[in-house]
Design a protein around this motif. Structure first.
Motif, PDB file in Angstrom:
ATOM      1  N   SER A 506     -28.173 -42.190 -11.300  1.00 21.83           N
ATOM      2  CA  SER A 506     -26.564 -41.662 -11.017  1.00 21.83           C
ATOM      3  C   SER A 506     -26.059 -41.051 -10.224  1.00 21.83           C
ATOM      4  N   ALA A 507     -24.967 -40.695 -10.028  1.00 16.28           N
ATOM      5  CA  ALA A 507     -24.309 -39.896  -8.792  1.00 16.28           C
ATOM      6  C   ALA A 507     -24.856 -38.539  -8.280  1.00 16.28           C
ATOM      7  N   TRP A 508     -24.694 -37.682  -7.666  1.00 18.07           N
ATOM      8  CA  TRP A 508     -25.226 -36.393  -7.400  1.00 18.07           C
ATOM      9  C   TRP A 508     -23.895 -35.788  -8.192  1.00 18.07           C
ATOM     10  N   SER A 509     -24.149 -34.893  -8.498  1.00 16.48           N
ATOM     11  CA  SER A 509     -23.463 -33.271  -9.041  1.00 16.48           C
ATOM     12  C   SER A 509     -22.736 -33.186  -7.735  1.00 16.48           C
ATOM     13  N   SER A 510     -22.040 -32.419  -7.253  1.00 15.74           N
ATOM     14  CA  SER A 510     -21.101 -31.564  -6.290  1.00 15.74           C
ATOM     15  C   SER A 510     -22.343 -30.528  -5.958  1.00 15.74           C
ATOM     16  N   TRP A 511     -22.196 -29.681  -4.955  1.00 17.68           N
ATOM     17  CA  TRP A 511     -23.051 -28.802  -4.272  1.00 17.68           C
ATOM     18  C   TRP A 511     -22.740 -27.405  -5.096  1.00 17.68           C
ATOM     19  N   CYS A 512     -24.011 -27.222  -4.809  1.00 14.74           N
ATOM     20  CA  CYS A 512     -23.800 -25.316  -5.426  1.00 14.74           C
ATOM     21  C   CYS A 512     -24.347 -24.500  -4.560  1.00 14.74           C
ATOM     22  N   TYR A 513     -23.880 -23.723  -4.004  1.00 13.63           N
ATOM     23  CA  TYR A 513     -24.239 -22.960  -2.795  1.00 13.63           C
ATOM     24  C   TYR A 513     -24.899 -21.679  -3.178  1.00 13.63           C
ATOM     25  N   PHE A 514     -25.906 -20.814  -2.900  1.00 14.67           N
ATOM     26  CA  PHE A 514     -26.328 -19.300  -2.987  1.00 14.67           C
ATOM     27  C   PHE A 514     -27.351 -19.090  -2.033  1.00 14.67           C
TER      28      PHE A 514
END
Length: 603
Positions: A506-514
């Motif tokens: 699939s396409a990538w998800s959006s970025w999650c920053y931590f």
């Protein structure tokens, strides 16, 4: 006609007699004196023909202008440039369309003698019962077997043939009335041969696109049954048409159903009903440069721009050939393994699916359009079969584990803080339509600045799970006091009946920053809106014995001066004076404060 609740109705202005049924045709006899109305049902609409039997019948004033009633549901009707009409929905999309009407006489229907070779006599007989011209002659030998129809000329009631006088009939739409004005010169001409056929512009009112175009100007929009391709002339003493012409077929297919799909294979199939000779001939399938419509003619026909394939075949003559050659499907599909690298039907469909092209149009032609031996007849029900699999959808509910059950997916301006140096990543894998049952999550973690990828993993690593399954994976040890970002995609495994297999992303998800933050949290900021709380280093009393007080604890590391990260505080413990320490009061990480109600014991 009806399509998804949208209707178009055409009506005869007077009461109709009981029809006489013959297969798909209903004949309403004597709708006017010596005038019959014939309706023929098609899979996609119908045709209507008025048969004017005599010159006296043609003098009826009702034929000077033929009027039919029109009613429609949520449709606008407008004439087209070629004299037909189109019915559009509220968005302007064509729903039903029709070419201009036509009329023609029977001047070309008298039997004619075709050219002959030694020992062979031929005769062309056009009858209403034949699909098109029928060759009734046969070789004058003792063991001769009659040949099937050569099929050049249309049946008298189907369209004008060689020698027929003809005229187009543009229409006029006025309110609820559709008007057709026959050509007076043909209707009342001294040389007009009856019966005379008047075809109102209702032929081919339907969805879907196919046509046959002839170099003599004839066109067969949405024709029923079969038509010929190649050079319609004579061959070995057998006559196709006394006025030779060339004919081609065109087929157009909408492609919205395969947009965004992984195309594995494509095949075009068209059914050959009859061929002129037992010797195989070559037929070409080409992709053309533009679409077709009811107004497309030989002079405006599309041009072939890419050969999809060619086939060397002869079908339809049955026991006249040895071995027998019954009618059969002619299949065009890529044969790259066989050395025919020019055949690219599958790559073409794959490109159209990826680019979300609305439609594709093909021409079917005889390779040698000068050789009458290649004349063959094909049905109208050509099929484009595409084998595909759907790409999976992006995961849902993804992020870094937060507490025991939550997950966080924060922006770069406020990364989620965790003290776990091997944080767990979570995501729910998704298919597009629920049909894919072999899925997995593919995670990756990068430095927040995008300088390097520090970890990646599939979950599960050696198996596949069903749609909507929650997947997780713990990272390798990450560096403390460092900002990161994660993303995830769904992967799907497929295997077809013929053994094709592979993995689709699939396409990538959006970025999650931590942020991995292992420092101890600072003491919370404590406040009380009702004034019952006072800092321990003051002696100011507030409240009283038994007074309920509300205390608010706010993480000190949510201060904008504390590196701009989101607090990872998950709970508080508290006590009053020398009382016991409370159990942990849980809070949702990332929220600004947590409140506790407690009776004040004394201060």
């Amino acid at each position: 006609m009806e399509d998804k609740g949208r209707e178009l109705k055409l009506g005869w202005p007077t009461a109709l007699p009981e029809p006489q049924l013959d297969g798909a045709t209903a004949t309403y006899a004597e709708v006017l004196p010596d005038v019959d109305l014939k309706l023929t049902a098609l899979s996609t609409g119908y045709t209507s023909i008025l048969v004017v039997k005599t010159a006296d019948a043609a003098k009826n004033p009702a034929l000077a202008t033929i009027r039919m009633t029109v009613s429609r549901s949520a449709l606008d009707i407008a004439p087209t440039a070629d004299g037909g009409f189109v019915a559009r929905d509220g968005d302007g999309t064509p729903v039903f369309q029709s070419p201009a009407g036509r009329m023609w006489d029977s001047a070309g229907d008298a039997p004619v003698t075709g050219p002959a070779t030694a020992g062979v006599s031929t005769q062309l007989a056009r009858t209403a019962s034949s699909a098109e011209a029928e060759v009734v002659g046969e070789p004058e030998t003792t063991d001769a077997v009659p040949l099937p129809a050569a099929g050049g000329e249309p049946a008298p009631s189907e369209g004008p043939g060689s020698g027929d006088a003809a005229a187009d009939l543009p229409l006029k739409v006025t309110g609820t009335t559709l008007e057709i004005t026959p050509d007076p010169a043909l209707l009342h001409g001294e040389n007009t041969v009856f019966p005379l056929y008047i075809d109102p512009p209702t032929k081919g009112i339907s969805l879907g696109d196919w046509t046959a175009l002839a170099s003599n100007g004839a066109k067969y929009w949405k024709f029923s049954g079969d038509k010929g391709v190649g050079r319609c002339s004579n061959y070995a003493g057998y006559l196709c048409s006394s006025s030779p012409y060339t004919q081609r077929m065109y087929f157009e297919y909408p492609l919205s159903s395969i947009h965004g799909k992984k195309i594995l294979d494509a095949t075009f199939e068209v059914y050959m009903v009859w061929s002129f000779t037992c010797s195989p001939q070559t037929y070409d399938l080409n992709r053309v440069d533009k679409g077709i419509s009811d107004s497309t003619t030989w002079s405006t026909r599309p041009t072939g721009v890419d050969l999809m394939g060619d086939r060397w075949v002869s079908y339809g003559r049955g026991s006249l050939c040895d071995p027998s050659q019954p009618a059969n499907w002619v299949r065009f599909s890529d044969n790259v393994a066989g050395g025919e690298t020019n055949e690219n039907l599958t790559p073409t469909l794959a490109s159209y699916a990826a680019n979300k092209t609305a439609q594709i149009t093909f021409s079917l032609t005889a390779h040698d359009e000068t050789d009458a031996a290649a004349w063959a007849r094909f049905r109208n029900d050509a099929k484009l079969s595409v084998t595909y699999v759907s790409y999976p959808d992006k995961p849902t509910s993804y992020g870094v584990q937060q507490g025991t059950t939550g997950r966080a997916c924060n922006s770069s301006t406020l990364p989620f803080a965790t003290s776990d140096t091997t944080p767990k990543m979570l995501a729910t894998v998704q298919s597009v339509d629920g049909s894919q049952a072999q899925l997995r999550a593919d995670f990756e973690v990068w430095k927040a600045d995008g300088s390097s990828r520090v970890w990646t993993a599939n979950s599960p690593s050696g198996a596949w799970v069903a749609d909507n399954a929650v997947r997780d994976a713990s990272t390798s040890t990450l560096t403390a006091q460092t900002d990161y970002r994660m993303r995830v995609k769904t992967q799907a495994y497929y295997v077809t009946d013929r053994g094709d297999s592979g993995v689709l992303d699939s396409a990538w998800s959006s970025w999650c920053y931590f942020r991995v933050d292992t420092d101890s949290p600072p003491p919370p900021v404590i406040s009380s809106a009702d004034g019952v709380y006072q800092p321990a280093d003051t002696d100011t009393a507030a409240g009283g014995v038994g007074t309920l007080g509300k205390f608010t604890f706010t993480p000190a590391d949510t201060n904008p001066n504390m590196a701009g990260i989101q607090s990872d505080v998950v709970s508080y413990k508290w006590k009053l004076n020398s009382g016991p320490v409370s159990p942990p009061d849980q809070r949702a990480p990332g929220h600004g404060h947590h409140s506790v109600d407690h009776p004040q014991p004394g201060r």
